[in-house]
Write an enzyme that holds these catalytic residues in place. Structure first.
Site, short mmCIF file in Angstrom:
data_model
loop_
_atom_site.label_atom_id
_atom_site.label_comp_id
_atom_site.label_asym_id
_atom_site.label_seq_id
_atom_site.Cartn_x
_atom_site.Cartn_y
_atom_site.Cartn_z
N ALA A 80 -30.46 11.85 6.38
CA ALA A 80 -30.10 12.62 5.19
C ALA A 80 -28.71 13.19 5.36
CB ALA A 80 -31.09 13.76 4.95
N TYR A 81 -28.09 13.45 4.24
CA TYR A 81 -26.87 14.27 4.21
C TYR A 81 -27.38 15.71 4.12
CZ TYR A 81 -22.45 16.24 2.59
OH TYR A 81 -21.31 16.99 2.47
N THR A 82 -27.09 16.56 5.13
CA THR A 82 -27.73 17.88 5.19
C THR A 82 -26.75 19.06 5.13
OG1 THR A 82 -27.70 17.80 7.61
CG2 THR A 82 -29.72 17.02 6.53
N TYR A 125 -26.96 19.56 -2.90
CA TYR A 125 -27.85 19.02 -1.86
C TYR A 125 -29.28 18.91 -2.39
CZ TYR A 125 -30.96 19.23 2.24
OH TYR A 125 -31.98 19.01 3.14
N TRP A 144 -35.90 24.92 6.80
CA TRP A 144 -35.25 25.72 7.87
C TRP A 144 -35.49 25.09 9.24
CZ3 TRP A 144 -35.42 31.73 6.92
CH2 TRP A 144 -35.12 32.00 5.58
N1 LIG Z 1 -31.90 20.88 8.60
C1 LIG Z 1 -32.68 21.63 7.82
O1 LIG Z 1 -32.70 22.87 7.90
C2 LIG Z 1 -33.61 20.96 6.84
C3 LIG Z 1 -34.35 21.77 5.97
C4 LIG Z 1 -35.24 21.15 5.07
C5 LIG Z 1 -35.36 19.78 5.06
N2 LIG Z 1 -34.61 19.03 5.91
C6 LIG Z 1 -34.75 17.56 5.85
O2 LIG Z 1 -35.26 17.13 7.09
C7 LIG Z 1 -34.77 15.80 7.34
C8 LIG Z 1 -34.17 15.75 8.74
O3 LIG Z 1 -33.09 16.67 8.77
P1 LIG Z 1 -32.31 17.01 10.10
O4 LIG Z 1 -32.22 18.47 10.19
O5 LIG Z 1 -32.84 16.21 11.24
O6 LIG Z 1 -30.86 16.47 9.67
P2 LIG Z 1 -29.59 16.11 10.57
O7 LIG Z 1 -29.72 16.72 11.92
O8 LIG Z 1 -28.40 16.39 9.74
O9 LIG Z 1 -29.74 14.54 10.76
C9 LIG Z 1 -29.61 13.65 9.70
C10 LIG Z 1 -29.16 12.34 10.29
O10 LIG Z 1 -29.09 11.38 9.23
C11 LIG Z 1 -27.91 10.62 9.42
N3 LIG Z 1 -27.50 10.02 8.15
C12 LIG Z 1 -26.86 10.58 7.10
N4 LIG Z 1 -26.65 9.67 6.14
C13 LIG Z 1 -27.13 8.49 6.62
C14 LIG Z 1 -27.19 7.19 6.10
N5 LIG Z 1 -26.68 6.88 4.91
N6 LIG Z 1 -27.77 6.22 6.85
C15 LIG Z 1 -28.29 6.51 8.08
N7 LIG Z 1 -28.24 7.73 8.62
C16 LIG Z 1 -27.68 8.71 7.90
C17 LIG Z 1 -26.89 11.62 9.95
O11 LIG Z 1 -25.85 10.94 10.56
P3 LIG Z 1 -24.35 11.55 10.47
O12 LIG Z 1 -24.40 12.81 11.29
O13 LIG Z 1 -23.53 10.46 11.05
O14 LIG Z 1 -24.10 11.82 9.02
C18 LIG Z 1 -27.75 12.41 10.92
O15 LIG Z 1 -27.78 11.80 12.21
C19 LIG Z 1 -33.80 15.49 6.21
O16 LIG Z 1 -34.47 14.75 5.23
C20 LIG Z 1 -33.43 16.84 5.67
O17 LIG Z 1 -33.05 16.77 4.31
C21 LIG Z 1 -33.75 19.59 6.81
#
Ligand SMILES: NC(=O)c1ccc[n+]([C@@H]2O[C@H](COP(=O)([O-])OP(=O)(O)OC[C@H]3O[C@@H](n4cnc5c(N)ncnc54)[C@H](OP(=O)(O)O)[C@@H]3O)[C@@H](O)[C@H]2O)c1
Length: 299
Positions: A59-61, A124, A149
């Site tokens: 995801a783009y986060t 987002y 979170w």
């Molecule tokens: N972080 C939070 O607090 C939070 C809260 C609620 C929900 N979520 C959801 O939980 C899930 C996991 O989040 P996370 O915290 O693990 O996020 P994260 O640490 O930002 O990791 C997301 C990963 O996805 C990669 N990515 C982005 N665009 C991509 C693409 N087009 N193709 C392949 N890979 C891609 C990123 O690579 P790059 O770094 O190279 O862009 C990054 O390695 C996501 O769906 C997010 O929306 C997160």
């Protein structure tokens, strides 16, 4: 075989670690190996690995940057999930897609149910809501898991930022009027990998679910817990001062309340996340210990 996209993120790396601990056949691909918004890359990944289940942790986060990088957010959070879901539908494969509490506007007084209407307040959240809709439309064999979170040992997160600031500052000023459920990647990865075999075996449980850490707090409450947990190990006890959202302006407007009701997930799968306080303490201690080990190696 379980195929993970977004393998270099917080959740992706935790899934890879938890899968290895469980001895599961699991491959986690980073963006460089498979960009989910590139149909050819998705097809090649499916052909190479012949998966039985897909998990989309990509995801783009960057919540604030998404306000200006609208197209980048849309590409990773809507186009990518759509392509993945279409590829899954063609191959008759189940898809676990991860979504967010930020699809809600935060005006509900209590915890959000899966059936509550989405009304994202920022770019987002809009891109993630569009991704959910695209997944539902393309592949009926989906599980959309909204979480919140997210923090853990891998990648970037609020807990690590607080640890970094606690090491050098005497006061941390943290927003105290946004409520939510801190969720550890360990709990989320465990939940995903526990239900994966049931989905592969054909359980008819498709739909949207909430899964987040048990309990609700504010960013200030979360920060206070982190600071208290690291203090005995580091000797650092900065003051954690509550401030309002108005005192900490950001590009994206965030929901004032994004607590998630996770009962549907618990009823369907018998799994609940641990209390956010216990997980926060555990991860904080693990990160501080790892820093200490790193310092010892350098010294
Ligand atoms: N972080 C939070 O607090 C939070 C809260 C609620 C929900 N979520 C959801 O939980 C899930 C996991 O989040 P996370 O915290 O693990 O996020 P994260 O640490 O930002 O990791 C997301 C990963 O996805 C990669 N990515 C982005 N665009 C991509 C693409 N087009 N193709 C392949 N890979 C891609 C990123 O690579 P790059 O770094 O190279 O862009 C990054 O390695 C996501 O769906 C997010 O929306 C997160």
């Amino acid at each position: 075989m379980i195929l993970i996209f977004g393998g270099n993120g917080q959740l992706g790396q935790e899934l890879a670690r938890a899968g290895a601990v469980r001895g599961l056949a699991l491959v986690a691909l980073g963006r460089a190996e498979a960009d989910i918004a590139d149909a050819g890359a998705v097809d090649r990944a499916f052909a190479t690995h012949q998966p039985k289940l897909i998990v989309n942790a990509a995801a783009y986060t960057k919540v604030d940057l998404a306000e200006t990088e609208v197209e980048a957010a849309r590409r990773s959070n809507e186009t990518g999930p759509k392509l993945l879901a279409q590829a899954c539908a063609e191959a008759r494969l189940p898809l676990i897609h991860i979504s967010t509490d930020y699809v809600f506007d935060g005006t509900k007084p209590g915890a959000y149910l899966e059936s509550d209407p989405v009304a994202p307040t920022g770019s987002y959240g809009r891109s993630k809501a569009a991704g959910e809709a695209a997944v539902r439309a393309a592949n009926p064999r989906h599980l959309i898991i909204r979480t919140a979170w997210v923090y853990g040992e891998f990648g970037h997160n609020f807990l690590k930022t607080m640890l970094r600031l606690a090491a050098t500052r005497d006061e941390l000023r943290v927003v105290a009027d946004q409520r939510g459920c801190p969720t550890s990647t360990a709990d989320l990865a465990d939940a995903i990998l526990s239900i994966a075999p049931r989905l592969i075996a054909g359980a008819q449980v498709w739909g949207t679910y909430h899964f987040a850490g048990t309990g609700v707090t504010t960013w200030h409450g979360f920060a206070s817990r982190i600071v208290a947990a690291q203090a005995p190990l580091t000797g650092r006890s900065p003051r954690v001062t509550p401030i309002t959202t108005a005192e900490y302006p950001t590009a994206a407007r965030r929901p004032a309340n994004s607590a998630l009701d996770c009962e549907k997930f618990a009823r369907a799968f018998g799994i609940r996340a641990r209390a956010w306080e216990a997980e926060t303490d555990r991860i904080t201690r693990a990160l501080v210990a790892a820093q200490g080990e790193k310092a010892a190696h350098v010294a």
